[in-house]
Structures are given as C-alpha cells and as structure tokens.
Design an enzyme around this catalytic site. Structure first.
Site, PDB file in Angstrom:
ATOM      1  N   TRP A 102       0.827  -1.208   0.000  1.00 23.31           N
ATOM      2  CA  TRP A 102       0.000   0.000   0.000  1.00 23.31           C
ATOM      3  C   TRP A 102       0.859   1.255   0.000  1.00 23.31           C
ATOM      4  O   TRP A 102       0.576   2.211  -0.722  1.00 23.31           O
ATOM      5  CB  TRP A 102      -0.994  -0.008   1.167  1.00 23.31           C
ATOM      6  CG  TRP A 102      -2.108  -0.966   0.921  1.00 23.31           C
ATOM      7  CD1 TRP A 102      -2.396  -2.095   1.644  1.00 23.31           C
ATOM      8  CD2 TRP A 102      -3.074  -0.924  -0.138  1.00 23.31           C
ATOM      9  NE1 TRP A 102      -3.479  -2.743   1.092  1.00 23.31           N
ATOM     10  CE2 TRP A 102      -3.914  -2.055   0.013  1.00 23.31           C
ATOM     11  CE3 TRP A 102      -3.314  -0.051  -1.198  1.00 23.31           C
ATOM     12  CZ2 TRP A 102      -4.970  -2.321  -0.871  1.00 23.31           C
ATOM     13  CZ3 TRP A 102      -4.374  -0.319  -2.075  1.00 23.31           C
ATOM     14  CH2 TRP A 102      -5.177  -1.445  -1.903  1.00 23.31           C
ATOM     15  N   ASP A 172      -1.636   6.530   6.547  1.00 26.32           N
ATOM     16  CA  ASP A 172      -2.718   5.728   5.971  1.00 26.32           C
ATOM     17  C   ASP A 172      -3.105   4.668   7.001  1.00 26.32           C
ATOM     18  O   ASP A 172      -2.481   3.620   7.089  1.00 26.32           O
ATOM     19  CB  ASP A 172      -2.228   5.076   4.671  1.00 26.32           C
ATOM     20  CG  ASP A 172      -3.274   4.137   4.059  1.00 26.32           C
ATOM     21  OD1 ASP A 172      -4.366   3.961   4.663  1.00 26.32           O
ATOM     22  OD2 ASP A 172      -3.004   3.576   2.980  1.00 26.32           O
ATOM     23  N   LYS A 196     -12.453  -1.618   6.427  1.00 26.21           N
ATOM     24  CA  LYS A 196     -11.751  -2.544   7.315  1.00 26.21           C
ATOM     25  C   LYS A 196     -12.267  -2.409   8.757  1.00 26.21           C
ATOM     26  O   LYS A 196     -12.815  -3.345   9.289  1.00 26.21           O
ATOM     27  CB  LYS A 196     -10.245  -2.308   7.262  1.00 26.21           C
ATOM     28  CG  LYS A 196      -9.575  -2.956   6.053  1.00 26.21           C
ATOM     29  CD  LYS A 196      -9.304  -2.027   4.924  1.00 26.21           C
ATOM     30  CE  LYS A 196      -8.801  -2.740   3.687  1.00 26.21           C
ATOM     31  NZ  LYS A 196      -8.000  -1.894   2.827  1.00 26.21           N
TER      32      LYS A 196
HETATM   33  C1  LIG Z   1      -7.468  -1.353   1.731  1.00 23.31           C
HETATM   34  C2  LIG Z   1      -6.365  -0.360   1.816  1.00 23.31           C
HETATM   35  C3  LIG Z   1      -6.231   0.698   0.896  1.00 23.31           C
HETATM   36  C4  LIG Z   1      -7.154   0.851  -0.309  1.00 23.31           C
HETATM   37  O1  LIG Z   1      -8.436   1.153   0.040  1.00 23.31           O
HETATM   38  P1  LIG Z   1      -9.529   1.513  -1.092  1.00 23.31           P
HETATM   39  O2  LIG Z   1     -10.679   1.996  -0.283  1.00 23.31           O
HETATM   40  O3  LIG Z   1      -9.787   0.270  -1.860  1.00 23.31           O
HETATM   41  O4  LIG Z   1      -8.947   2.577  -1.954  1.00 23.31           O
HETATM   42  C5  LIG Z   1      -5.217   1.603   1.074  1.00 23.31           C
HETATM   43  N1  LIG Z   1      -4.355   1.487   2.099  1.00 23.31           N
HETATM   44  C6  LIG Z   1      -4.433   0.477   2.996  1.00 23.31           C
HETATM   45  C7  LIG Z   1      -3.456   0.409   4.123  1.00 23.31           C
HETATM   46  C8  LIG Z   1      -5.443  -0.463   2.883  1.00 23.31           C
HETATM   47  O5  LIG Z   1      -5.534  -1.465   3.782  1.00 23.31           O
END
Ligand SMILES: *Cc1c(COP(=O)(O)O)cnc(C)c1O
Length: 361
Positions: A102, A172, A196
């Site tokens: 990511w 993030d 999540k």
């Molecule tokens: C799932 C995830 C993303 C991407 O999320 P989207 O909503 O599909 O854009 C980005 N960063 C991390 C750490 C993630 O777990």
C-alpha cells in the site's frame, strides 16, 4: 450456510448488532417513515446522523478541536492523490516510507505530483520488518512524511510513531484505525478507507489539522480540495450517506465496547493466540514477518506444504471460517482480525488449525 466468521481483509465483517440495528431501521428510521438511504443529505434527519457520527468519532479518538474530520468518497486510494494536491503547499518534495504494497502504491501516485523521496524501503527484503526510525534518511524540508502504520497485505505493523518534528506526519490508517489508541496531535493528517475497521466500502475518513488546509495546488478539482470540502462539512456534493450512517453505528458500538483502549486489549489477545499457534507448529504454518513488526490486524500464514492450501481453505469454510485465502499477490492464507472479529472467531480458527495440523502434519 449459517453465519460464518468472516476473515476477509476488506470489505470486512461488521459487528453483528450493528447489522441487526441497520436491518431494524432499514425501512423506517426513528419514525420518519423513511430509510436513511432515501433521506436528503441536507435534511435535519440526516444532518443529525452526520453530526452524531462525527461527534462520536471525535470522542473515541480524542480528536482535538483544531482538526477537521471529513467523510469523503473515493476510498483510501483517492487520498494517494489528494494528499500531494493539498499538502505540498508550494513545496516540491515529500518524504515517503515504503514498507509494503500500500505504501508503494501511495508512492507511485505521489510521483505524479512531486519529487518523492523514499526515506526507507524494505522492498528488497520482501517487506518483513520496519527499519528503526534513526536509520531513515529524512528531509527536514519535506512538505510532509507519509507512512502506512499497518500494511494490510503482508501483515506488517509499526511498533512506533515516527517523530518528524515540524514536517507534518501523514498516516494511511485504513487497516489499523480504531484498533488501538493513537495520539492524533502527533499527526498532520490521518486517513482511512472505511471497509476494514469502520463501515462500508467507498467511504474514506480524513482527519486533518487546520493549518494544513487552504493551500491546494492550482488545478486541484473542487471535489479534491480539503478546504472546500471542510467548508461544506463534507457536503460539497452528495456524500455517501448510508455509509456515513453505518459508520456512525459502528462508532456507537465502539463506545459500548468500552472504547478503543478496551478493543486494543482484545485485539492484542486475538493476535497473540494466532501467532502462538503458528510459531508452535514447528514450521507446519509459517509467518515470515519478524515478530516485533507483526500486525495485530492481518495475519498472513503459509503452509509448509502448499499442496494442502486448497484443502485447508475448503475445510475451514466447512467449519464456518470464511475468506481465509491470502492476497492474490502472495497466495497462502491471511486471517484479518479487525475489531468486529470476536475472540471466539479467533479461537475457532486456532482450534481448526490445530486439528488440521494433527491430521496432515
Ligand atoms: C485497503 C487499503 C487501501 C485501499 O483502500 P480503497 O478503499 O480500496 O482505496 C489503502 N491502504 C491500505 C493500508 C489499505 O488497507
């Protein structure tokens, strides 16, 4: 099939009582005769839902008043572009930490807008540890430093928060937000895709310090400008209303659980049980991440004998343990054990893993 324990990495399981409440309220929210889905985002009913969700999130995370909370569309990935568009503030370079797939994607996108300096990377060693902060090659003049506290795909988590001084810290937190307490004032900006640990996919929550707003690059679309979005309380256009509502229910559920501190204790126990099972299996199950950096939210594991993987997944599903297949980049298995995964779900998985090992080990 009856209800299963769902180990999906995202969209992930939600607390059962929240889904039941949403079901009860589906056709008639609090006597309005309407579903939340059908409400005007500018009506008093939805405005109260939106305000309550923000107030609850501020409460459970202890968000200081000089931070804006935005409920936006586009998922976490939209922020990979919005962050440089808004936070460069006339500077040309930003620092990025590369500790997994990511953060690597965030770097790829930021490269379109600025000179990205990768201050540390574990790509060459397949993302199995976090380098000590003292070894990073940070630029004191960077517009910001971006990192990913929990890398969802490989299951690697930071055991510390980088101390970047005057350089705003951007995180993030898609797969770790609300899993343990954080001190928001250490960050310039926190963002998290909802699917999540918060609610339905599509929504992204952004928590940003006031003084970082108002300096977007020229050409930034209005819909991507934090200042404009903040001025409109995230309603510059129609927000993802139902996802916002469901997220609000999850925030209330977190309060009922005793808040983030209490969830953190349960999460630590859940992860410990799973890693202990892997480590006690004499290599039957393997996790490549160095122990101090193992994620409490995403636990990838491989079978020494790859030929048994499909059997493992099929038998697990028969036992009510769903979505244990690893990320498509990696194969193997991954158990995502976010807040909504009850300890009983992890215990059921551990029992299954021990039983499987006895039969095929
Ligand atoms: C799932 C995830 C993303 C991407 O999320 P989207 O909503 O599909 O854009 C980005 N960063 C991390 C750490 C993630 O777990």
């Amino acid at each position: 099939m009856n209800h299963v324990f769902n180990f999906s990495a995202g969209p992930a399981m939600l607390p059962q009582p929240i889904l039941e409440q949403a079901q009860r309220e589906m056709l008639n929210w609090q006597g309005t005769g309407m579903s939340v889905i059908e409400m005007s985002h500018r009506g008093t009913e939805f405005m109260s839902i939106a305000a309550q969700a923000e107030a609850d999130l501020r409460d459970i995370m202890g968000i200081p008043p000089n931070y804006k909370v935005l409920f936006l569309q586009g998922g976490a990935s939209s922020q990979f572009a919005m962050i440089p568009m808004n936070l460069l503030r006339g500077k040309r370079t930003a620092d990025y930490v590369e500790t997994g797939d990511w953060s690597s994607k965030a770097i790829h996108e930021a490269n379109k807008y600025c000179n990205v300096k990768v201050v540390t990377s574990t790509k060459a060693s397949s993302y199995t540890h976090i380098p000590a902060f003292t070894s990073w090659n940070c630029n004191p003049h960077a517009a910001y430093l971006h990192y990913t506290p929990n890398e969802t795909i490989r299951g690697v988590e930071f055991p510390f928060v980088p101390e970047t001084g005057d350089v705003p810290l951007v995180a993030d937190m898609s797969s770790s937000i609300l899993s343990c307490p954080v001190n928001v004032s250490q960050f310039g900006l926190i963002y998290a895709g909802a699917q999540k640990n918060i609610g339905p996919a599509g929504l992204v929550v952004v928590i940003v310090r006031d003084d970082l707003l108002g300096n977007s690059a020229s050409g930034t679309p209005s819909l991507y400008d934090y200042q404009i979005l903040a001025d409109h309380q995230s309603m510059y256009n129609t927000p993802p209303t139902y996802a916002w509502y469901l997220s609000g229910l999850v925030f209330q559920w977190i309060k009922q659980q005793g808040g983030v501190t209490s969830l953190a204790a349960t999460n630590a126990r859940k992860a410990q049980k799973l890693y202990a099972t892997i480590d006690a299996s004499h290599g039957f199950y393997q996790n490549p991440v160095e122990p101090p950096y193992r994620s409490r939210m995403n636990v990838p594991f491989m079978l020494a004998d790859k030929q048994h993987e499909n059997l493992f997944l099929a038998e697990a599903l028969e036992s009510g343990l769903a979505n244990l297949q690893g990320h498509r980049f990696l194969g193997g298995m991954r158990a995502s054990i976010y807040n909504a995964m009850p300890e009983a779900g992890v215990e059921a998985l551990v029992d299954f893993m021990q039983d499987f090992m006895q039969r095929y080990g």
